[in-house]
Design a protein around this motif. Structure first.
Motif, mmCIF file in Angstrom:
data_model
loop_
_atom_site.group_PDB
_atom_site.id
_atom_site.type_symbol
_atom_site.label_atom_id
_atom_site.label_comp_id
_atom_site.label_asym_id
_atom_site.label_seq_id
_atom_site.Cartn_x
_atom_site.Cartn_y
_atom_site.Cartn_z
ATOM 1 N N MET A 162 -1.055 7.298 6.331
ATOM 2 C CA MET A 162 -0.151 6.170 6.144
ATOM 3 C C MET A 162 0.991 6.217 7.146
ATOM 4 N N LYS A 163 1.469 7.402 7.477
ATOM 5 C CA LYS A 163 2.523 7.529 8.484
ATOM 6 C C LYS A 163 2.025 7.056 9.842
ATOM 7 N N ARG A 164 0.792 7.446 10.201
ATOM 8 C CA ARG A 164 0.221 7.011 11.474
ATOM 9 C C ARG A 164 0.030 5.503 11.490
ATOM 10 N N GLN B 236 4.576 -0.530 16.166
ATOM 11 C CA GLN B 236 4.460 -0.716 17.609
ATOM 12 C C GLN B 236 4.062 -2.149 17.953
ATOM 13 N N THR B 237 3.273 -2.785 17.087
ATOM 14 C CA THR B 237 2.845 -4.163 17.372
ATOM 15 C C THR B 237 3.992 -5.154 17.258
ATOM 16 N N ALA C 131 0.829 -1.206 0.000
ATOM 17 C CA ALA C 131 0.000 0.000 0.000
ATOM 18 C C ALA C 131 0.862 1.252 0.000
ATOM 19 N N MET C 132 1.984 1.227 0.724
ATOM 20 C CA MET C 132 2.864 2.392 0.799
ATOM 21 C C MET C 132 3.522 2.659 -0.550
ATOM 22 N N ALA D 267 -3.443 14.200 2.915
ATOM 23 C CA ALA D 267 -4.075 13.543 4.068
ATOM 24 C C ALA D 267 -3.779 12.053 4.082
ATOM 25 N N LEU D 268 -3.771 11.432 2.892
ATOM 26 C CA LEU D 268 -3.467 10.002 2.826
ATOM 27 C C LEU D 268 -2.042 9.731 3.277
#
Length: 547
Positions: free
Chosen positions: A217-219, A226-227, A179-180, A212-213
């Motif tokens: 995507m960064k978030r 983190q997972t 996706a990135m 905004a996308l």
């Protein structure tokens, strides 16, 4: 087949739940052993450990893992004896508790691996433990009661936690990477569309959506990473017993201290960090630390200290291994290097210390399984460089040595400099880029058929990017830009045609069966759909100069 898969899942859950408990028990028994040497009292701690062992015994029984069940039961009995009879506490009982808990950690960690000799491993320990228990009177049942309320509260604390197979997180990261890649192509598509149709309200809306996308995507990237993070204490915890056993074998007193164990690292890095740390800690205990009589002559305490310390620095992790031993002898290192016919570095003592990372280098006079400073250090340095990290060493004679490792927080997504050589694009991890320089005419000199450039007052070797990467080599000074790469104290410059810009790239590992050039560590897909090689910057820096 379905039953086998279900059992494998259960085994993985067993290891995930019980390994931290077993490691906690092992670390606690090491502390209790030291406390007993000092005459300390720790009945409450032993009682809590007995409760944890009871949990391990029950979980092992449910899985049909009889060796682990038997071992946990024996350790329970030894704890009960320690609670009921303070006179039984001594070197022999402490040794049994440490040995048995270490064996329990090994068995639980290897529960998911096929084969093994768990029953045989437990047998010898069980014989010694049973003899010791038989030599002491049984404790009354009333003395062995344990307050279960703590155990209940621990269980309630896990109510908001679920376990996810790490392979599923890898799959999720791969999907996010795709996706990135598509998202990174949007700005270029937007630019071409704007050039064709000109300004319009719809294009302004599209511009806001693209921005905004990118933010979303960064978030998402941050939340996903983190997972995958685990505390580095999961690696540090393995060294308590290693240091104890090495010190006993060397007839030394050594205490391990850890700091910053709460720092989080990607599991993929933690899985590969243990081996280089073993080399460094082993060298500290075996070679760096003096014997007790030598320490006393130097005015040092008889017990030495090895410290593992972790901290975060921007987007990098810093891990250091320090000892308060004799330090490095620069003169002896250089003499040994000269005897081996090695190229001697110029500069201060810190430059001389870099020699210890050379393959096969050692200052040990005799060969043994864990010989002197230098054994395994080349392997440690190679492993750290393979992780995209760097290793440095500092020493003060008579005061000790500190090895400092600088590591990326993750291997899955790498911030890179995109360069172009002979119309092909390559990604260079920014963690190894010291500087980029636009070359002035005559900046590159040719000495003995090798390029050299002055950088920050020092001459460093220059390699042509085309020659390294297998495309058409340019004459020295024929390219416009120079990328200075670093790996530890070493520097090397690479000539490229163009600097394209910075980009976060998703790392795609290359199939080992296909093979890969020595200077390539992986591949990625750029925003325009091109496949680009990710360069092994550390490998380029450490390889011999191209003639």
């Amino acid at each position: 087949m379905a039953d086998e898969n279900a059992f494998a899942e259960l085994i993985h859950e067993y290891v995930a739940e019980c390994l931290p408990l077993a490691e906690r028990v092992s670390d606690a028994f090491l502390e209790i052993e030291r406390a007993w040497h000092r005459g300390g009292r720790d009945a409450q701690a032993i009682a809590e450990l007995k409760g944890t062992l009871h949990t391990l015994k029950g979980n092992s029984a449910m899985m049909g893992l009889a060796p682990m069940q038997r071992l946990a039961h024996l350790l329970e009995d030894l704890c009960a004896l320690a609670l009921a009879d303070e006179g039984a506490r001594g070197l022999e009982l402490a040794g049994l508790l440490v040995e048995g808990s270490g064996l329990l950690v090994d068995l639980v960690r290897g529960a998911a691996e096929p084969g093994g000799a768990a029953a045989e491993a437990v047998g010898g320990f069980a014989g010694r433990a049973s003899e010791y228990l038989a030599a002491h009177p049984a404790a009354p049942a009333a003395a062995l009661r344990l307050d279960r309320r703590r155990s209940d509260r621990r269980a309630e604390g896990d109510a908001g936690t679920i376990r996810v197979d790490f392979r599923r997180l890898d799959t999720l990261l791969e999907i996010f990477g795709e996706a990135m890649i598509e998202q990174s192509a949007l700005p270029e598509v937007h630019r071409r569309l704007a050039a064709r149709v000109g300004a319009s309200p719809e294009l302004a809306d599209l511009d806001r959506v693209v921005v905004a996308l990118g933010s979303t995507m960064k978030r998402l990237e941050s939340a996903l990473m983190q997972t995958r993070l685990l505390p580095i204490s999961t690696v540090f915890g393995r060294f308590n017993r290693l240091v104890r056993d090495l010190a006993r074998g060397e007839q030394k007193q050594v205490r391990l201290e850890t700091e910053g164990g709460e720092m989080l690292l990607d599991k993929s890095i933690l899985d590969r960090l243990g081996e280089p740390l073993v080399h460094l800690v082993t060298n500290a205990v075996v070679h760096g630390i003096e014997r007790e009589d030598e320490r006393l002559r130097r005015g040092k305490p008889p017990e030495a200290t090895v410290t593992l310390r972790a901290s975060a620095l921007a987007d990098r992790a810093v891990v250091s291994i320090s000892d308060d031993g004799r330090g490095l002898d620069a003169a002896r290192i250089l003499a040994r290097a000269a005897a081996l016919g090695m190229d001697l570095p110029e500069g201060d003592a810190s430059a001389a210390y870099a020699v210890i990372f050379a393959p096969g280098f050692s200052t040990a006079d005799a060969v043994s399984q864990v010989a002197g400073r230098g054994v395994g250090l080349d392997a440690a340095a190679s492993a750290i460089h393979a992780l995209g990290g760097a290793i440095d060493v500092a020493s003060e004679p008579g005061r000790g040595v500190t090895f400092t490792l600088t590591l990326p927080l993750t291997l899955a997504i790498v911030r890179s400099l995109i360069v172009e050589v002979d119309r092909e694009r390559y990604a260079v991890p920014l963690s190894h880029v010291a500087e980029t320089v636009r070359l002035e005419p005559g900046a590159v000199h040719e000495i003995n058929r090798q390029g050299v450039v002055m950088w920050r007052g020092a001459a460093i070797h220059v390699a042509d990017g085309g020659e390294i990467l297998g495309s058409a080599p340019e004459r020295v000074g024929g390219r416009k830009y120079c990328v200075v790469l670093s790996a530890g104290p070493r520097r090397r410059a690479v000539l490229v045609d163009r600097l394209v810009g910075h980009q976060d790239v998703v790392v795609k590992r290359l199939d080992a069966t296909v093979g890969r050039p020595d200077v390539v560590s992986g591949a990625t897909i750029l925003g325009d759909g091109r496949v680009a090689c990710i360069l092994d910057a550390a490998g380029i820096v450490t390889q011999r100069a191209v003639a």
